[in-house]
Enzyme design. Sequence first.
Site, PDB file in Angstrom:
ATOM      1  N   ALA A   2       0.839  -1.207   0.000  1.00 38.30           N
ATOM      2  CA  ALA A   2       0.000   0.000   0.000  1.00 38.30           C
ATOM      3  C   ALA A   2       0.870   1.251   0.000  1.00 38.30           C
ATOM      4  O   ALA A   2       1.954   1.246   0.592  1.00 38.30           O
ATOM      5  CB  ALA A   2      -0.921  -0.015   1.220  1.00 38.30           C
ATOM      6  N   PRO A   3       0.427   2.336  -0.692  1.00 41.44           N
ATOM      7  CA  PRO A   3      -0.869   2.517  -1.357  1.00 41.44           C
ATOM      8  C   PRO A   3      -0.990   1.893  -2.735  1.00 41.44           C
ATOM      9  O   PRO A   3      -2.073   1.848  -3.294  1.00 41.44           O
ATOM     10  CB  PRO A   3      -0.999   4.037  -1.445  1.00 41.44           C
ATOM     11  CG  PRO A   3       0.401   4.527  -1.539  1.00 41.44           C
ATOM     12  CD  PRO A   3       1.221   3.591  -0.683  1.00 41.44           C
TER      13      PRO A   3
ATOM     14  N   ASP B 256      -0.259  -6.082   2.601  1.00 42.50           N
ATOM     15  CA  ASP B 256      -0.033  -4.969   3.513  1.00 42.50           C
ATOM     16  C   ASP B 256      -0.608  -5.328   4.876  1.00 42.50           C
ATOM     17  O   ASP B 256      -1.630  -6.014   4.970  1.00 42.50           O
ATOM     18  CB  ASP B 256      -0.663  -3.668   3.008  1.00 42.50           C
ATOM     19  CG  ASP B 256      -0.010  -2.441   3.641  1.00 42.50           C
ATOM     20  OD1 ASP B 256       1.019  -1.992   3.105  1.00 42.50           O
ATOM     21  OD2 ASP B 256      -0.506  -1.963   4.673  1.00 42.50           O
TER      22      ASP B 256
ATOM     23  N   ASP C 140       0.965  -9.471   8.352  1.00 38.85           N
ATOM     24  CA  ASP C 140       2.195  -8.841   8.826  1.00 38.85           C
ATOM     25  C   ASP C 140       3.339  -9.355   7.960  1.00 38.85           C
ATOM     26  O   ASP C 140       3.589 -10.566   7.898  1.00 38.85           O
ATOM     27  CB  ASP C 140       2.415  -9.212  10.296  1.00 38.85           C
ATOM     28  CG  ASP C 140       3.686  -8.591  10.882  1.00 38.85           C
ATOM     29  OD1 ASP C 140       4.429  -7.938  10.132  1.00 38.85           O
ATOM     30  OD2 ASP C 140       3.936  -8.775  12.085  1.00 38.85           O
TER      31      ASP C 140
ATOM     32  N   ASP D 196       9.704  -2.960   0.078  1.00 37.94           N
ATOM     33  CA  ASP D 196       9.725  -1.517   0.335  1.00 37.94           C
ATOM     34  C   ASP D 196       9.202  -1.297   1.762  1.00 37.94           C
ATOM     35  O   ASP D 196       8.012  -1.098   1.974  1.00 37.94           O
ATOM     36  CB  ASP D 196       8.851  -0.800  -0.696  1.00 37.94           C
ATOM     37  CG  ASP D 196       8.931   0.711  -0.573  1.00 37.94           C
ATOM     38  OD1 ASP D 196      10.049   1.245  -0.568  1.00 37.94           O
ATOM     39  OD2 ASP D 196       7.871   1.357  -0.467  1.00 37.94           O
TER      40      ASP D 196
ATOM     41  N   CYS E  55      12.515   5.196   1.841  1.00 40.25           N
ATOM     42  CA  CYS E  55      12.598   6.617   1.505  1.00 40.25           C
ATOM     43  C   CYS E  55      13.282   7.342   2.657  1.00 40.25           C
ATOM     44  O   CYS E  55      12.862   8.416   3.085  1.00 40.25           O
ATOM     45  CB  CYS E  55      11.212   7.193   1.211  1.00 40.25           C
ATOM     46  SG  CYS E  55       9.972   6.818   2.451  1.00 40.25           S
TER      47      CYS E  55
END
Length: 897
Positions: free
Chosen positions: A210-211, A239, A266, A292, A345
């Site tokens: 997600a998203p 997710d 999870d 990610d 990120c």
Amino acid sequence: MGRRARDRRRQQQQQQRRQERGGGGGGGDQAVRAGPGWGVKRGRERRADGGGGFLQGWAGGYPEIVKENELFERYYQELGIVPAGEWEAFMAALREPLPATLRITGYRSHAKEILHCLKETYFRELHDLEVDGQKVEMPQSLSWYPEELAWHTNLSRKILRKSPQLEKLHQFLVSETECGNISRQEAVSMIPPLLLDVSPHHKILDMCAAPGSKTTQLIEMLHADMNVPFPNGFIIANDVDNKRCYLLVHQAKRLNSPCIMVVNHDASSIPNLQIDVDGRKEILFYDRILCDVPCSGDGTMRKNIDVWKKWTTQNSLQLHGLQLRIATRGVEQLAEGGRMVYSTCSLNPIENEAVIASLLEKSQGALELADVSSELPGLKRMPGITKWKVMMKDGQWFEEWKDVPTNKQTQIRPTMFPVKDEEKLKAMNLERCLRILPHHQNTGGFFVAVLIKKSPMPWNKRQPKVMMKDGQWFEEWKDVPTNKQTQIRPTMFPVKDEEKLKAMNLERCLRILPHHQNTGGFFVAVLIKKSPMPWNKRQPKVRQKSPERTGDTEVTAANSNNGSECIVEEPTLAENEESKKMQELQNLDTEQSKKEGVCGPPPSKKMKLFGFKEDPFVFLPEDDPLFLPIQKFYALDPSFPKMNLLTRTQEGKKRQLYMVSKEIRNVLLNNSEKMKVINTGIKVWSRNSDGEQFGCAFRLAQEGIYTLYPFIHARIINVCIEDVKILLTQENPFLSKFSSETQKKVKDMAMGSIVLKYDPDPEKPHDLQCPIVLCGWQGKMSLRAFVPKNERLHYLRMMGVEVFKAKRKEEELENKTEEEGQHRLVQTEERMDVEDKEHGLITKMEAEIGEESSQSPVESSAMEIENKIEDLDQSSKNANNHVSQEGKDTDASNVKD
């Protein structure tokens, strides 16, 4: 009802006065929170810090945030993540707003048409354009993204939404995004899917999806060849947040793929799945995994400006353990030779290189970092770092684990520090990691590492050894000396016969490791008894003869070897029959469940998981009578995979039919009890009660038409481009409006659902040069298309039809209708006020007159009041009639236009 309406009106008036006092105006310099869309809806009101006046939505913006954080600057300057002489440029870039970036979906056959339309129609109008005194820079393609399918611009959402000159571009972006033809996605977020190197046959796991922007990229790569409706690969998008899973579903649904499944688990403990391979169960290992992970997000400061005041090193220290557990679980499920991309990120090495180094160290050579320096040419990147320190939120530094005091060792862990052994460090090749800095290409900050799995993880290898307490190892029983054979037995060693070992399926055992979910270690094996044990077969029970006889046992005399008479007990006929019946019932239940293809636990065993209770996924049985009329009506090809059709209901009428690929079906059928599936499949047919009289109760759905079309051999009408324009601009056009060729084809066809196909003409290069497939309905005298509104606008734009004016006229009509509704509401409220006043007047007059006074004055007053109310009713009816007539006139003029 009247009281609530008055209260609502009073609140609106108070809010309006509050706005006038607060001066809600421009907020041009105030920061705007970035979001996933193009600024269609405004945010909620928020009170400024300190409890002052209201700041109205995006217009007022958030309180001014000072883009300074001393601890942030001190930390990253000390670590040296920015090259010498570039620190000022780095900080200046972080303080600038992030440019908007869009990506054209690459797997659609008309991606080139969208790109051409965008460049020639919309971007060309931006030449020498100024908005609020600022010159608009021309959008630029991302040099490292293939085929010019990704672009970035300095236009913010606020400018796009507010500027009349850009209204046409804004509507184009919103409409195409809703259709799935354009995705708004940050530039650095596009990197991980590209480095995964996905092919259509790959089995892919997106662990923290997600998203969904990266997931949509993966779907595009899976469907690189649009002539193949069912690629051999698939995507499982996971997710942990149940609500975010539905956002993920919304993103994925725009691309209409039968090869994606959204699950809710999870990521650090996502279960091992099984698939059926040639009749035997095997563990599912993925060819590609996107990892990610959740992160502190200090690389997103340009859009998430709250990070400036909230940033602290504590965030990274708290997330490191979770990130390592997720990455470890990912490589466990990766196939040998497969590729996993780890990304964040964040700029912090505690979340980046420290996780990768720890993973490489405990893999003992099973993993290696891939060299991707030659991939994505044009992307400016920095190598991963090999030296770093750990800092507490109070600014205290630690260079090694041994320096950490005992009371800090719950916050700081050994895996957060760099490897000290120079040889090990060199073998890890941490410089192969990618660091994206914001000032290099006007992006956000990002980190990427590409891992290749060379062999099974050391804790998953199936060849254990036996070790004595003195540390001596033995690999086989023959190696054990005689004096040790009382302590070590042959049954302690693994089976050497490969065929026997494979048949045992020892990988089905469960091993619980403490670091996965902060538990103890554990081992579980589940055994099923298929038949009597070999040493118990055909061995009747024998006992000495006794004078008593059990009631239901048949007794047979036999002679034992010692000459004594023995009794052999055998079950009675009744017991045999009962046992057979019970076994038959159990087998029947099992076979019925398999036959119905129900994926989901039975009602008595509801999965106790957080979130909404999902409907089951029920595959159509092979002999389902529902399918035969569909097959006949549309003349489906014999190769059509009807076993992949499913519904979401076990009882009652099936209203929707969905389609999945055979690989997704395999996963669903073999893992329904261990996996919470949120959504999968695309809608291909919808029940239509009108269709039953024409031979088929199900009409085609536009969502799945590109998947179904290769298998349909009947009810297809080829139309020219002028016919397509009529179908998309008129709601229910008469047959006489279409070309003579189309009328001839329709003439001999029965009423019902149809396929409308447009094929481009190479001899007319100015016409649309990509094929279009539409769902339609043939009536007695008309022909219409069942296509969603935004998809209609998309096709019309591709054909050069001006849809901006039509959409604007439609919005003006909606606004006018809304104003008329408000006018009716005000009239109703005024009428309620009059009724309340008159009621109060009557009550007051009755009280003043008393019981002894004459009734005639009261009757007169009441009559006057009734007359006034009747007059008010009449005027209200006249006003409503006038409004209704205006509405009818407006509707008529709109239809005419």
